[in-house]
Design a protein around this motif. Sequence first.
Motif, PDB file in Angstrom:
ATOM      1  N   ALA A  94       0.830  -1.207   0.000  1.00  0.00           N
ATOM      2  CA  ALA A  94       0.000   0.000   0.000  1.00  0.00           C
ATOM      3  C   ALA A  94       0.863   1.255   0.000  1.00  0.00           C
ATOM      4  N   MET A  95       1.932   1.261   0.776  1.00  0.00           N
ATOM      5  CA  MET A  95       2.806   2.432   0.820  1.00  0.00           C
ATOM      6  C   MET A  95       3.486   2.635  -0.526  1.00  0.00           C
ATOM      7  N   ASN A  96       3.950   1.573  -1.140  1.00  0.00           N
ATOM      8  CA  ASN A  96       4.593   1.699  -2.442  1.00  0.00           C
ATOM      9  C   ASN A  96       3.608   2.225  -3.492  1.00  0.00           C
ATOM     10  N   GLY A  97       2.325   1.928  -3.313  1.00  0.00           N
ATOM     11  CA  GLY A  97       1.310   2.438  -4.216  1.00  0.00           C
ATOM     12  C   GLY A  97       0.871   3.859  -3.926  1.00  0.00           C
ATOM     13  N   GLY A  98       1.449   4.485  -2.892  1.00  0.00           N
ATOM     14  CA  GLY A  98       1.155   5.880  -2.595  1.00  0.00           C
ATOM     15  C   GLY A  98       0.032   6.125  -1.626  1.00  0.00           C
ATOM     16  N   SER A  99      -0.394   5.087  -0.873  1.00  0.00           N
ATOM     17  CA  SER A  99      -1.576   5.219  -0.017  1.00  0.00           C
ATOM     18  C   SER A  99      -1.264   5.460   1.449  1.00  0.00           C
ATOM     19  N   LEU A 100      -0.001   5.400   1.880  1.00  0.00           N
ATOM     20  CA  LEU A 100       0.337   5.496   3.297  1.00  0.00           C
ATOM     21  C   LEU A 100       1.527   6.421   3.524  1.00  0.00           C
ATOM     22  N   ASP A 101       1.518   7.070   4.691  1.00  0.00           N
ATOM     23  CA  ASP A 101       2.652   7.888   5.129  1.00  0.00           C
ATOM     24  C   ASP A 101       3.460   7.219   6.232  1.00  0.00           C
ATOM     25  N   LEU A 102       2.859   6.254   6.931  1.00  0.00           N
ATOM     26  CA  LEU A 102       3.556   5.591   8.029  1.00  0.00           C
ATOM     27  C   LEU A 102       2.956   4.215   8.248  1.00  0.00           C
ATOM     28  N   ALA A 103       3.826   3.241   8.483  1.00  0.00           N
ATOM     29  CA  ALA A 103       3.395   1.874   8.779  1.00  0.00           C
ATOM     30  C   ALA A 103       4.505   1.209   9.569  1.00  0.00           C
ATOM     31  N   TYR A 104       4.205   0.038  10.136  1.00  0.00           N
ATOM     32  CA  TYR A 104       5.277  -0.696  10.796  1.00  0.00           C
ATOM     33  C   TYR A 104       5.045  -2.195  10.681  1.00  0.00           C
ATOM     34  N   GLY A 105       6.141  -2.899  10.769  1.00  0.00           N
ATOM     35  CA  GLY A 105       6.115  -4.358  10.739  1.00  0.00           C
ATOM     36  C   GLY A 105       7.449  -4.862  11.227  1.00  0.00           C
ATOM     37  N   SER A 106       7.677  -6.127  11.077  1.00  0.00           N
ATOM     38  CA  SER A 106       8.956  -6.691  11.487  1.00  0.00           C
ATOM     39  C   SER A 106      10.046  -6.282  10.494  1.00  0.00           C
ATOM     40  N   GLU A 107      11.223  -6.810  10.677  1.00  0.00           N
ATOM     41  CA  GLU A 107      12.331  -6.510   9.765  1.00  0.00           C
ATOM     42  C   GLU A 107      12.111  -7.089   8.374  1.00  0.00           C
ATOM     43  N   ILE A 108      11.230  -8.086   8.255  1.00  0.00           N
ATOM     44  CA  ILE A 108      11.146  -8.844   7.020  1.00  0.00           C
ATOM     45  C   ILE A 108      10.377  -8.138   5.900  1.00  0.00           C
ATOM     46  N   PRO A 109       9.165  -7.599   6.125  1.00  0.00           N
ATOM     47  CA  PRO A 109       8.476  -6.936   5.006  1.00  0.00           C
ATOM     48  C   PRO A 109       9.259  -5.803   4.346  1.00  0.00           C
ATOM     49  N   PRO A 110       9.899  -4.888   5.113  1.00  0.00           N
ATOM     50  CA  PRO A 110      10.686  -3.861   4.431  1.00  0.00           C
ATOM     51  C   PRO A 110      11.876  -4.439   3.654  1.00  0.00           C
ATOM     52  N   LEU A 111      12.438  -5.530   4.140  1.00  0.00           N
ATOM     53  CA  LEU A 111      13.528  -6.191   3.424  1.00  0.00           C
ATOM     54  C   LEU A 111      13.073  -6.639   2.041  1.00  0.00           C
ATOM     55  N   PHE A 112      11.964  -7.382   1.979  1.00  0.00           N
ATOM     56  CA  PHE A 112      11.480  -7.861   0.696  1.00  0.00           C
ATOM     57  C   PHE A 112      10.967  -6.706  -0.168  1.00  0.00           C
ATOM     58  N   GLY A 113      10.417  -5.681   0.478  1.00  0.00           N
ATOM     59  CA  GLY A 113      10.019  -4.507  -0.276  1.00  0.00           C
ATOM     60  C   GLY A 113      11.218  -3.844  -0.933  1.00  0.00           C
ATOM     61  N   HIS A 114      12.305  -3.712  -0.191  1.00  0.00           N
ATOM     62  CA  HIS A 114      13.529  -3.110  -0.721  1.00  0.00           C
ATOM     63  C   HIS A 114      14.080  -3.933  -1.883  1.00  0.00           C
ATOM     64  N   LEU A 115      14.086  -5.235  -1.742  1.00  0.00           N
ATOM     65  CA  LEU A 115      14.565  -6.106  -2.813  1.00  0.00           C
ATOM     66  C   LEU A 115      13.740  -5.933  -4.086  1.00  0.00           C
ATOM     67  N   ALA A 116      12.451  -5.653  -3.914  1.00  0.00           N
ATOM     68  CA  ALA A 116      11.564  -5.501  -5.062  1.00  0.00           C
ATOM     69  C   ALA A 116      11.444  -4.055  -5.543  1.00  0.00           C
ATOM     70  N   GLY A 117      12.215  -3.146  -4.926  1.00  0.00           N
ATOM     71  CA  GLY A 117      12.216  -1.763  -5.375  1.00  0.00           C
ATOM     72  C   GLY A 117      11.135  -0.895  -4.791  1.00  0.00           C
ATOM     73  N   ALA A 118      10.564  -1.278  -3.663  1.00  0.00           N
ATOM     74  CA  ALA A 118       9.507  -0.476  -3.052  1.00  0.00           C
ATOM     75  C   ALA A 118      10.040   0.878  -2.605  1.00  0.00           C
ATOM     76  N   ASN A 119       9.203   1.894  -2.703  1.00  0.00           N
ATOM     77  CA  ASN A 119       9.572   3.268  -2.387  1.00  0.00           C
ATOM     78  C   ASN A 119       9.318   3.541  -0.912  1.00  0.00           C
ATOM     79  N   ILE A 120      10.156   2.975  -0.027  1.00  0.00           N
ATOM     80  CA  ILE A 120       9.989   3.101   1.418  1.00  0.00           C
ATOM     81  C   ILE A 120      11.344   3.334   2.071  1.00  0.00           C
ATOM     82  N   ARG A 121      11.306   3.901   3.294  1.00  0.00           N
ATOM     83  CA  ARG A 121      12.506   4.062   4.110  1.00  0.00           C
ATOM     84  C   ARG A 121      12.151   3.726   5.561  1.00  0.00           C
TER      85      ARG A 121
END
Length: 346
Positions: A94-121
């Motif tokens: 959802a964040m990569n699609g432009g729908s969120l300003d803040l979210a949280y999860g474990s270390e794993i979702p942002p890792l796979f998002g980064h590998l796939a080019g997601a626009n998150i920090r």
Amino acid sequence: MSCIRLRLLHAENTGFDRQRRHLLGLGAASLLGGLAPGALISPVAAAPIPAGTRLRIAQYKGGDRLLLAAAGLADTPYAIDWAEFASGNLMVEAMNGGSLDLAYGSEIPPLFGHLAGANIRVVAVIKGDVNEQTVLVPKDSAIRAIADLKGKRVGYVRATTTHYYLTKMLAEVGLGFADIQAINLSVPDGASAFRTGQLDAWAIYGYSVPLAQTSVGARVLKRANGYLSGNYLYFSPPQAIADPARNAALADVFLRLQKAFAWRQANPERYAEAIAPEIGVPVDAVLTLLRNESQPRRLVAVDEAAIRSQQDVADTFLKSGVINRQVDLHPLWDRSFEPVLNGRAG
């Protein structure tokens, strides 16, 4: 909304569940009823927040919105649109699609998002519990150890902590995902499958654990303590971080959350009474989970230790064949909120 798909090399049984429920219907007033006035705290934002500022924040069921309200910290000088998700991987989409300003999860979702080019920090770190991350089995199951999972139907949620700790637990006994019938299920689908006997075991987290224990007498086969760091990551899109209004509002949210986590630690009974009706778990079950936490919940700034911890996760997945390339995770992390979280904001 165009959502990025987080692809893994592993052959899985199902894709990501895109079901999400928006705008949690609990009002602050209803939550605060019965709570002492002393619970009210007025944090000071690190910078002025322009009128009309709005944040779109993701949460889990019974998450940050409820906590802020219960702690008396929900009266923000900016609007918040809350959206409820069942897992961090859906938040990344959802964040990569432009729908969120803040979210949280474990270390794993942002890792796979980064590998796939997601626009998150990644912008902040929760130090939290890992004892609620468990492999469950039916109460009368003959399964007594992780080695007994060979050939069995095991539910988990791909690209989450369950994927990681299950990988490590299996490796310890000489097994891998190829040795079990690994079934990737959303949290609601996993709960249904476990309840109806379609799973021999279920790797799951959060309040799904006491729910399964109280509803069907689920038994804990193994907890994830010792396999997980206890780091849970807040992440934002670069556009929100760079926008002065949203940046100031995010800083204020973090200040409120730091105080809310401290309130939660000091008032477990009040917190349990607030959250139990929302998640459908008895108050005593919530209190048991709170008293069994592996460490006090607190919000801290990004540091090198947190980055190294997530890098270890990536390296583990590389070694086990879940991902196919080495990745440097430093570019995923952003230290913009370090002064605020360390109490040095001007």
